[in-house]
Design a protein around this motif. Structure first.
Motif, PDB file in Angstrom:
ATOM      1  N   GLN A  16       0.823  -1.211   0.000  1.00 56.61           N
ATOM      2  CA  GLN A  16       0.000   0.000   0.000  1.00 56.61           C
ATOM      3  C   GLN A  16       0.861   1.267   0.000  1.00 56.61           C
ATOM      4  OE1 GLN A  16      -0.004  -2.344   2.343  1.00 56.61           O
ATOM      5  NE2 GLN A  16      -0.231  -1.524   4.435  1.00 56.61           N
ATOM      6  N   ALA A  66       2.310   1.574  -3.565  1.00 49.82           N
ATOM      7  CA  ALA A  66       1.238   2.014  -4.465  1.00 49.82           C
ATOM      8  C   ALA A  66       1.004   3.511  -4.346  1.00 49.82           C
ATOM      9  CB  ALA A  66      -0.049   1.256  -4.151  1.00 49.82           C
ATOM     10  N   GLU A  76      -0.529  -7.089  -6.827  1.00 48.66           N
ATOM     11  CA  GLU A  76      -1.083  -6.547  -5.587  1.00 48.66           C
ATOM     12  C   GLU A  76      -0.923  -5.037  -5.536  1.00 48.66           C
ATOM     13  OE1 GLU A  76      -0.760  -7.130  -0.722  1.00 48.66           O
ATOM     14  OE2 GLU A  76       0.487  -8.339  -2.075  1.00 48.66           O
ATOM     15  N   GLU A 113      -3.275  -3.429  -8.058  1.00 45.25           N
ATOM     16  CA  GLU A 113      -4.655  -3.434  -7.560  1.00 45.25           C
ATOM     17  C   GLU A 113      -4.876  -2.284  -6.578  1.00 45.25           C
ATOM     18  OE1 GLU A 113      -7.760  -6.338  -5.108  1.00 45.25           O
ATOM     19  OE2 GLU A 113      -5.772  -7.080  -5.688  1.00 45.25           O
ATOM     20  N   ARG A 114      -3.899  -2.083  -5.705  1.00 44.78           N
ATOM     21  CA  ARG A 114      -4.032  -1.006  -4.725  1.00 44.78           C
ATOM     22  C   ARG A 114      -3.994   0.372  -5.398  1.00 44.78           C
ATOM     23  NH1 ARG A 114      -3.629  -2.619   0.556  1.00 44.78           N
ATOM     24  NH2 ARG A 114      -3.014  -4.801   0.895  1.00 44.78           N
ATOM     25  N   THR A 150      -7.395   1.106  -6.807  1.00 43.89           N
ATOM     26  CA  THR A 150      -8.499   1.310  -5.855  1.00 43.89           C
ATOM     27  C   THR A 150      -8.283   2.519  -4.953  1.00 43.89           C
ATOM     28  OG1 THR A 150      -7.435  -0.272  -4.347  1.00 43.89           O
ATOM     29  CG2 THR A 150      -9.130  -1.132  -5.820  1.00 43.89           C
ATOM     30  N   ILE A 151      -7.129   3.193  -5.080  1.00 48.89           N
ATOM     31  CA  ILE A 151      -6.916   4.410  -4.287  1.00 48.89           C
ATOM     32  C   ILE A 151      -7.758   5.539  -4.865  1.00 48.89           C
ATOM     33  CG2 ILE A 151      -5.255   6.219  -3.681  1.00 48.89           C
ATOM     34  CD1 ILE A 151      -3.085   4.112  -3.584  1.00 48.89           C
ATOM     35  N   THR A 190      -6.748   9.861  -0.003  1.00 48.93           N
ATOM     36  CA  THR A 190      -5.851   9.524   1.097  1.00 48.93           C
ATOM     37  C   THR A 190      -5.687  10.739   1.987  1.00 48.93           C
ATOM     38  OG1 THR A 190      -4.628   7.977  -0.313  1.00 48.93           O
ATOM     39  CG2 THR A 190      -3.560   8.653   1.722  1.00 48.93           C
TER      40      THR A 190
END
Length: 335
Positions: free
Chosen positions: A129, A132, A157, A160-161, A164-165, A168
């Motif tokens: 994360q 990403a 992975e 994908e992160r 989807t962010i 923040t």
């Protein structure tokens, strides 16, 4: 976003212009301290002149276009398109302004400047994360290169992160940025910046007087002949007009001052004169030859100054993307 006083006022006027619905959506994405400052500016604006409003809106549109162009194709691509749309002077102003704002506002600037391999090595030990989030703020090409260095199972992975962010917390970004900066600090402090070199020298020589250029090149040829050859391969002089395409020469001849061209031709050989004449009508050639006879003797300094003016016109058209110059072993096309 530009957070100087002038920048905050512009942002406030833009928010007022966009209306409450659009502005509220934008405000939600800004840090709390910026929201407070812009809100204060909005509260203290009683009236906005139409011309001031239009200027700020146009500036905002230009900045957004520049951002999109840079994302799509990089800084050179952005400059090329903006030159066509806005002209070279305004394009430079927009790019410079955008660079200044981005330096102040974008997190993880240290990661964007770091060496690719060093950056990859440091990020390999971070959580997906975190990686990403950092990649989201980096140049797309550099982010892709970093991602490719991760093991295959981690690539998906991290990807994908990234996908989807959406939002923040600025607090989280600041905390992560400080951790990353601490890890990069030793490397960045020791990093050297590339300055000078052949291209820098060429750009300088392209701007000096012809006499100064000749003197420098003569000394270079004596002291460092290899360097002199490399510079000459990239340096455009008046005599290099014969390397231009016919269509480009004709554009130059339409833009150049006729008196400057006439004087410039007095200092060259017949081959260059014939080349220039071949791009003019018979009537124009006859007129030029007659004018040259009546011109009489001219000082070398006058001829060189005229040649420099013609070259300046050629370089201006090159910068505007109207023509292209052959440099070195390949053609550099500016469109």
């Amino acid at each position: 976003m530009d957070t100087t006083t002038d920048g905050l006022k512009k942002a406030a006027i833009l928010m007022i212009t966009l209306g409450s619905e659009a502005s509220s959506k934008i405000m939600k994405m800004l840090p709390d301290n910026i929201i407070q400052k812009i809100s204060y500016e909005i509260a203290n604006i009683d009236y906005v002149k139409p011309e001031e409003r239009d200027t700020i809106v146009n500036e905002f549109i230009e900045m957004q276009q520049a951002r999109e162009y840079i994302i799509d194709g990089g800084i050179d691509y952005a400059k090329s398109l903006l030159n066509k749309a806005l002209g070279p002077q305004r394009a430079k102003e927009v790019i410079d302004m955008l660079n200044q704002i981005q330096l102040r506002e974008r997190p993880f600037d240290i990661a964007r400047k770091a060496d690719l391999q060093q950056l990859t090595n440091l990020l390999l030990g971070e959580q997906p994360q975190t990686v990403a989030l950092i990649l989201c703020y980096m140049q797309p090409e550099k982010a892709a290169a970093v991602l490719a260095e991760f093991p295959i199972e981690q690539q998906s992975e991290i990807a994908e992160r990234i996908g989807t962010i959406s939002h923040t917390s600025p607090t989280i970004i600041t905390k992560i940025e400080k951790v990353i900066e601490n890890k990069f600090s030793n490397y960045v402090e020791n990093k050297t910046e590339a300055v000078g070199g052949v291209q820098t020298l060429v750009e300088i020589l392209n701007s000096v007087g012809r006499g100064t250029e000749k003197n420098i090149m003569q000394v270079l040829e004596e002291r460092q002949p290899d360097l002199a050859d490399e510079v000459k391969a990239n340096l455009f002089t008046f005599e290099d007009i014969i390397t231009l395409e016919r269509s480009d020469v004709q554009k130059v001849l339409r833009d150049v001052n006729k008196d400057d061209l006439l004087l410039a031709l007095k200092g060259v050989g017949e081959d260059i004169k014939d080349f220039v004449y071949s791009n003019l009508s018979n009537r124009q050639v006859e007129t030029m030859k007659e004018d040259m006879q009546f011109l009489g003797p001219a000082r070398l300094s006058q001829v060189e100054e005229a040649q420099q003016k013609v070259v300046a016109t050629i370089r201006k058209l090159d910068e505007q993307g109207e023509i292209y110059l052959r440099r070195g072993e390949s053609d550099v096309i500016i469109s």
